[in-house]
Design a protein around this motif. Structure first.
Motif, PDB file in Angstrom:
ATOM      1  N   GLN A 229       0.973  -1.186   0.298  1.00 53.36           N
ATOM      2  CA  GLN A 229      -0.298  -0.131   0.063  1.00 53.36           C
ATOM      3  C   GLN A 229       0.795   1.176  -0.101  1.00 53.36           C
ATOM      4  O   GLN A 229       0.775   2.341  -0.755  1.00 53.36           O
ATOM      5  CB  GLN A 229      -0.629   0.011   1.303  1.00 53.36           C
ATOM      6  N   GLU A 230       1.933   1.537   0.578  1.00 57.05           N
ATOM      7  CA  GLU A 230       2.613   2.810   1.271  1.00 57.05           C
ATOM      8  C   GLU A 230       3.466   2.899  -0.633  1.00 57.05           C
ATOM      9  O   GLU A 230       3.871   3.921  -0.648  1.00 57.05           O
ATOM     10  CB  GLU A 230       3.886   1.760   1.876  1.00 57.05           C
ATOM     11  N   LEU A 231       3.967   1.687  -0.932  1.00 58.11           N
ATOM     12  CA  LEU A 231       4.700   1.322  -2.379  1.00 58.11           C
ATOM     13  C   LEU A 231       3.407   2.624  -3.217  1.00 58.11           C
ATOM     14  O   LEU A 231       4.200   2.797  -3.904  1.00 58.11           O
ATOM     15  CB  LEU A 231       4.465   0.277  -2.753  1.00 58.11           C
ATOM     16  N   LEU A 232       2.022   2.148  -3.290  1.00 52.82           N
ATOM     17  CA  LEU A 232       1.274   2.612  -4.557  1.00 52.82           C
ATOM     18  C   LEU A 232       1.097   3.708  -4.017  1.00 52.82           C
ATOM     19  O   LEU A 232       1.365   4.712  -5.295  1.00 52.82           O
ATOM     20  CB  LEU A 232       0.168   2.072  -4.426  1.00 52.82           C
ATOM     21  N   GLU A 233       1.262   4.168  -2.690  1.00 57.81           N
ATOM     22  CA  GLU A 233       0.825   5.881  -2.549  1.00 57.81           C
ATOM     23  C   GLU A 233       2.136   6.885  -3.158  1.00 57.81           C
ATOM     24  O   GLU A 233       2.298   7.792  -3.741  1.00 57.81           O
ATOM     25  CB  GLU A 233       0.969   5.868  -1.052  1.00 57.81           C
ATOM     26  N   THR A 234       3.028   5.983  -3.032  1.00 59.10           N
ATOM     27  CA  THR A 234       4.440   6.631  -3.509  1.00 59.10           C
ATOM     28  C   THR A 234       4.738   6.506  -4.730  1.00 59.10           C
ATOM     29  O   THR A 234       4.875   7.855  -5.158  1.00 59.10           O
ATOM     30  CB  THR A 234       5.990   5.961  -2.208  1.00 59.10           C
TER      31      THR A 234
ATOM     32  N   LYS B 254      -9.704   6.571  -1.761  1.00 56.62           N
ATOM     33  CA  LYS B 254      -8.297   7.704  -1.617  1.00 56.62           C
ATOM     34  C   LYS B 254      -8.726   8.413  -1.092  1.00 56.62           C
ATOM     35  O   LYS B 254      -9.307   8.716   0.084  1.00 56.62           O
ATOM     36  CB  LYS B 254      -7.624   8.148  -2.936  1.00 56.62           C
ATOM     37  N   THR B 255      -7.377   9.525  -0.388  1.00 61.58           N
ATOM     38  CA  THR B 255      -7.178  10.953   0.694  1.00 61.58           C
ATOM     39  C   THR B 255      -7.797  11.696  -0.496  1.00 61.58           C
ATOM     40  O   THR B 255      -7.012  12.351  -1.317  1.00 61.58           O
ATOM     41  CB  THR B 255      -6.690  10.235   1.695  1.00 61.58           C
ATOM     42  N   MET B 256      -8.777  13.080   0.356  1.00 62.81           N
ATOM     43  CA  MET B 256      -8.293  14.395  -0.289  1.00 62.81           C
ATOM     44  C   MET B 256      -7.072  14.800  -0.327  1.00 62.81           C
ATOM     45  O   MET B 256      -6.774  15.340  -1.455  1.00 62.81           O
ATOM     46  CB  MET B 256      -8.986  14.599   0.109  1.00 62.81           C
ATOM     47  N   SER B 257      -5.992  14.545   0.349  1.00 61.36           N
ATOM     48  CA  SER B 257      -4.758  14.561   0.802  1.00 61.36           C
ATOM     49  C   SER B 257      -3.793  14.100  -0.758  1.00 61.36           C
ATOM     50  O   SER B 257      -2.854  15.014  -1.168  1.00 61.36           O
ATOM     51  CB  SER B 257      -3.975  14.809   1.955  1.00 61.36           C
ATOM     52  N   PHE B 258      -4.596  13.241  -1.063  1.00 60.83           N
ATOM     53  CA  PHE B 258      -3.828  12.054  -2.126  1.00 60.83           C
ATOM     54  C   PHE B 258      -3.765  12.951  -2.870  1.00 60.83           C
ATOM     55  O   PHE B 258      -2.931  13.008  -4.114  1.00 60.83           O
ATOM     56  CB  PHE B 258      -3.951  10.423  -1.655  1.00 60.83           C
ATOM     57  N   PHE B 259      -5.031  13.158  -3.571  1.00 61.79           N
ATOM     58  CA  PHE B 259      -5.392  13.764  -4.975  1.00 61.79           C
ATOM     59  C   PHE B 259      -4.823  15.292  -4.811  1.00 61.79           C
ATOM     60  O   PHE B 259      -4.360  15.583  -5.708  1.00 61.79           O
ATOM     61  CB  PHE B 259      -6.563  14.138  -4.915  1.00 61.79           C
ATOM     62  N   GLU B 260      -4.022  15.847  -3.340  1.00 64.76           N
ATOM     63  CA  GLU B 260      -4.067  17.227  -3.730  1.00 64.76           C
ATOM     64  C   GLU B 260      -2.713  17.196  -4.242  1.00 64.76           C
ATOM     65  O   GLU B 260      -1.631  18.591  -4.837  1.00 64.76           O
ATOM     66  CB  GLU B 260      -4.196  17.797  -2.268  1.00 64.76           C
TER      67      GLU B 260
END
Length: 244
Positions: A124-129, A179-185
């Motif tokens: 999951q952290e890999l996907l976020e990065t 996802k989170t709003m921060s992710f899209f931001e």
């Protein structure tokens, strides 16, 4: 037996992995897939313990495919991806094999497999990065009622916080993304998408009017006819983006 699926659009790459796997009789290849759509179906059908996954594939990428898998198996990437992503793999302890795959490196990856299977999913952290890579931020892939939808970011009117999801309002309707709003931001183009409120991010191209609702409180009108609230911080960002 450890069930595995090979997901790669290059038949030669799949053949090489199968050849190397002959040295590991406890691993059974239960399916081969040439793209992410086939991969999703095969994972749902076979529930593998391990997948060998290419990143750059037709239709949807390996990253996008993984986002749509509910119970992720262990993942070993087979890739010719850039150095940025490789560093992400190393930091997040998800193994990768650079093409052309060398047998010695393949065997090193397989030695890590028992501990990865015991530990469970750690991607999951890999996907976020990895999603912060420019190659990943020009579209959003969602799954709606079992149907996969690829949404170009230009088709997004606005995004809205929706509990543990984000609602994407598009020209074709509304979709949810886990996802989170921060992710899209962070991932969307900051020149095109402005966070005007803790619950809203808008596509600047959709703005038609900004009005004062009450003292120091503004609202914005989009081309779709939707009015959205604008926070004080959001108003500052919006003015700067519009050059006013």
């Amino acid at each position: 037996m450890i069930k595995t699926i090979l997901i790669d659009d290059e038949a030669l790459a799949r053949d090489i992995v199968k050849h190397y796997l002959k040295a590991f009789p406890n691993i059974e290849v239960v399916a081969e897939c040439a793209d992410g759509f086939e991969g999703l179906k095969a994972i749902s059908q076979h529930q593998p313990d391990l997948i060998f996954l290419d990143i750059q594939m037709p239709k949807i990428s390996g990253f996008e495919m993984l986002e749509l898998v509910d119970n992720r198996p262990a993942v070993i990437f087979t890739t010719a991806f850039d150095e940025y992503a490789i560093k992400a793999f190393e930091v997040n302890a998800v193994d990768y094999l650079l093409k052309p795959i060398e047998q010695g490196r393949f065997e090193q990856a397989m030695q890590k497999l028992p501990s990865k299977l015991a530990k469970g999913d750690d991607s999951q952290e890999l996907l976020e990065t990895a999603s912060l890579s420019p190659a990943q931020n020009n579209r959003v892939v969602v799954k709606n009622a079992g149907v996969i939808k690829i949404i170009p970011v230009d088709a997004i009117n606005y995004l809205e916080a929706d509990d543990d999801y984000v609602k994407l309002s598009t020209t074709e309707g509304n979709f949810q993304k886990n996802k989170t709003m921060s992710f899209f931001e962070q991932t969307l183009d900051a020149m095109q998408f402005i966070r005007i409120h803790r619950s809203y991010i808008i596509n600047l191209a959709q703005v038609t009017k900004i009005e004062l609702k009450e003292k120091e409180s503004y609202v914005v009108l989009l081309k779709s006819g939707i009015w959205l609230p604008v926070s004080k911080t959001g108003y500052v960002k919006l003015k700067a983006a519009l050059g006013i």
